[in-house]
Scaffold this motif. Sequence first.
Motif, mmCIF file in Angstrom:
data_model
loop_
_atom_site.group_PDB
_atom_site.id
_atom_site.type_symbol
_atom_site.label_atom_id
_atom_site.label_comp_id
_atom_site.label_asym_id
_atom_site.label_seq_id
_atom_site.Cartn_x
_atom_site.Cartn_y
_atom_site.Cartn_z
ATOM 1 N N LYS A 1 -41.622 -24.062 -27.772
ATOM 2 C CA LYS A 1 -42.622 -22.996 -27.638
ATOM 3 C C LYS A 1 -42.177 -22.009 -26.564
ATOM 4 N N GLU A 2 -42.593 -20.779 -26.743
ATOM 5 C CA GLU A 2 -42.273 -19.760 -25.747
ATOM 6 C C GLU A 2 -43.157 -19.929 -24.523
ATOM 7 N N GLY A 3 -42.546 -19.961 -23.362
ATOM 8 C CA GLY A 3 -43.279 -20.072 -22.116
ATOM 9 C C GLY A 3 -43.747 -18.698 -21.635
ATOM 10 N N PRO A 4 -44.649 -18.673 -20.665
ATOM 11 C CA PRO A 4 -45.229 -17.398 -20.217
ATOM 12 C C PRO A 4 -44.226 -16.470 -19.524
ATOM 13 N N TYR A 5 -43.142 -17.006 -19.014
ATOM 14 C CA TYR A 5 -42.170 -16.183 -18.290
ATOM 15 C C TYR A 5 -40.823 -16.087 -18.999
ATOM 16 N N ASP A 6 -40.735 -16.617 -20.204
ATOM 17 C CA ASP A 6 -39.463 -16.627 -20.921
ATOM 18 C C ASP A 6 -38.946 -15.208 -21.191
ATOM 19 N N ALA A 7 -39.807 -14.321 -21.631
ATOM 20 C CA ALA A 7 -39.372 -12.946 -21.930
ATOM 21 C C ALA A 7 -38.837 -12.266 -20.668
ATOM 22 N N PHE A 8 -39.530 -12.459 -19.548
ATOM 23 C CA PHE A 8 -39.079 -11.865 -18.290
ATOM 24 C C PHE A 8 -37.722 -12.426 -17.884
ATOM 25 N N LEU A 9 -37.579 -13.751 -17.925
ATOM 26 C CA LEU A 9 -36.323 -14.380 -17.506
ATOM 27 C C LEU A 9 -35.163 -13.990 -18.415
ATOM 28 N N ALA A 10 -35.386 -13.988 -19.718
ATOM 29 C CA ALA A 10 -34.324 -13.604 -20.655
ATOM 30 C C ALA A 10 -33.966 -12.124 -20.471
ATOM 31 N N GLY A 11 -34.970 -11.287 -20.244
ATOM 32 C CA GLY A 11 -34.707 -9.869 -19.981
ATOM 33 C C GLY A 11 -33.971 -9.664 -18.676
ATOM 34 N N LEU A 12 -34.330 -10.450 -17.671
ATOM 35 C CA LEU A 12 -33.672 -10.376 -16.364
ATOM 36 C C LEU A 12 -32.181 -10.716 -16.486
ATOM 37 N N VAL A 13 -31.884 -11.806 -17.170
ATOM 38 C CA VAL A 13 -30.495 -12.223 -17.356
ATOM 39 C C VAL A 13 -29.740 -11.196 -18.203
ATOM 40 N N GLY A 14 -30.340 -10.773 -19.299
ATOM 41 C CA GLY A 14 -29.695 -9.774 -20.158
ATOM 42 C C GLY A 14 -29.486 -8.454 -19.437
ATOM 43 N N GLY A 15 -30.485 -8.014 -18.676
ATOM 44 C CA GLY A 15 -30.360 -6.764 -17.923
ATOM 45 C C GLY A 15 -29.267 -6.833 -16.894
ATOM 46 N N TYR A 16 -29.164 -7.972 -16.213
ATOM 47 C CA TYR A 16 -28.106 -8.129 -15.211
ATOM 48 C C TYR A 16 -26.735 -8.181 -15.885
ATOM 49 N N ALA A 17 -26.625 -8.986 -16.943
ATOM 50 C CA ALA A 17 -25.332 -9.172 -17.598
ATOM 51 C C ALA A 17 -24.801 -7.873 -18.204
ATOM 52 N N VAL A 18 -25.673 -7.082 -18.803
ATOM 53 C CA VAL A 18 -25.227 -5.885 -19.513
ATOM 54 C C VAL A 18 -25.256 -4.642 -18.624
ATOM 55 N N PHE A 19 -26.318 -4.475 -17.849
ATOM 56 C CA PHE A 19 -26.496 -3.224 -17.116
ATOM 57 C C PHE A 19 -26.354 -3.344 -15.601
ATOM 58 N N GLY A 20 -26.415 -4.562 -15.068
ATOM 59 C CA GLY A 20 -26.479 -4.718 -13.628
ATOM 60 C C GLY A 20 -25.177 -4.985 -12.917
ATOM 61 N N ARG A 21 -24.148 -5.309 -13.639
ATOM 62 C CA ARG A 21 -22.878 -5.607 -12.960
ATOM 63 C C ARG A 21 -21.773 -4.765 -13.585
ATOM 64 N N GLY A 22 -20.667 -4.699 -12.896
ATOM 65 C CA GLY A 22 -19.544 -3.916 -13.411
ATOM 66 C C GLY A 22 -19.737 -2.436 -13.172
ATOM 67 N N HIS A 23 -19.077 -1.649 -13.984
ATOM 68 C CA HIS A 23 -19.096 -0.194 -13.841
ATOM 69 C C HIS A 23 -20.459 0.379 -14.217
ATOM 70 N N GLN A 24 -21.013 1.202 -13.352
ATOM 71 C CA GLN A 24 -22.299 1.848 -13.632
ATOM 72 C C GLN A 24 -22.044 3.197 -14.289
ATOM 73 N N SER A 25 -21.822 3.178 -15.577
ATOM 74 C CA SER A 25 -21.537 4.417 -16.301
ATOM 75 C C SER A 25 -22.796 5.268 -16.397
ATOM 76 N N SER A 26 -22.612 6.537 -16.704
ATOM 77 C CA SER A 26 -23.766 7.421 -16.848
ATOM 78 C C SER A 26 -24.643 6.978 -18.017
ATOM 79 N N VAL A 27 -24.048 6.409 -19.054
ATOM 80 C CA VAL A 27 -24.834 5.910 -20.189
ATOM 81 C C VAL A 27 -25.733 4.768 -19.731
#
Length: 156
Positions: free
Chosen positions: A57-83
């Motif tokens: 079952k989906e927990g109350p904070y699962d969406a936040f945690l998955a978004g947090l990890v995805g946001g960090y992995a894709v947008f939060g590290r490495g080169h901060q491009s203008s896109v």
Amino acid sequence: MVFLFRSGTFREKLRIILKSTRQHARNLATFAVTYKAGMLFLRQIPSPLSSTSTIGKEGPYDAFLAGLVGGYAVFGRGHQSSVNQQIVIYVFARVVLALAKLSVQKGGVVPPALKEGVTTNAWPVFGALSWGMVMWLFRWHPESIQPSMRSSMKYM
């Protein structure tokens, strides 16, 4: 915007647009896959916040945690491009507007007596403050503004 504010030939501008579009699509797709994988993973572990079984079952904070990890992995590290900057700023602005709407709904943080005033004036104040701050930054600290925005401001 590339056609208006960038120099170069038509072919060079078109190449920039296609490269940016590809990066935009790739980053959003990578985020979506990371987010969905995180959601599937979190459903397989028990929630420490619940006394009943939450496996599957989906927990109350699962969406936040998955978004947090995805946001960090894709947008939060490495080169901060203008896109990436534009995507994150767009998401941030939408989150702020959504939180503002929630604050004036029933049970929100704004008292009912102030609800109409906040609802009526929130957008004009937000717009005025945003433009006032960017013009102040452009006048006194132009190096702090993202280069493409600074270029647009010079053109105005």
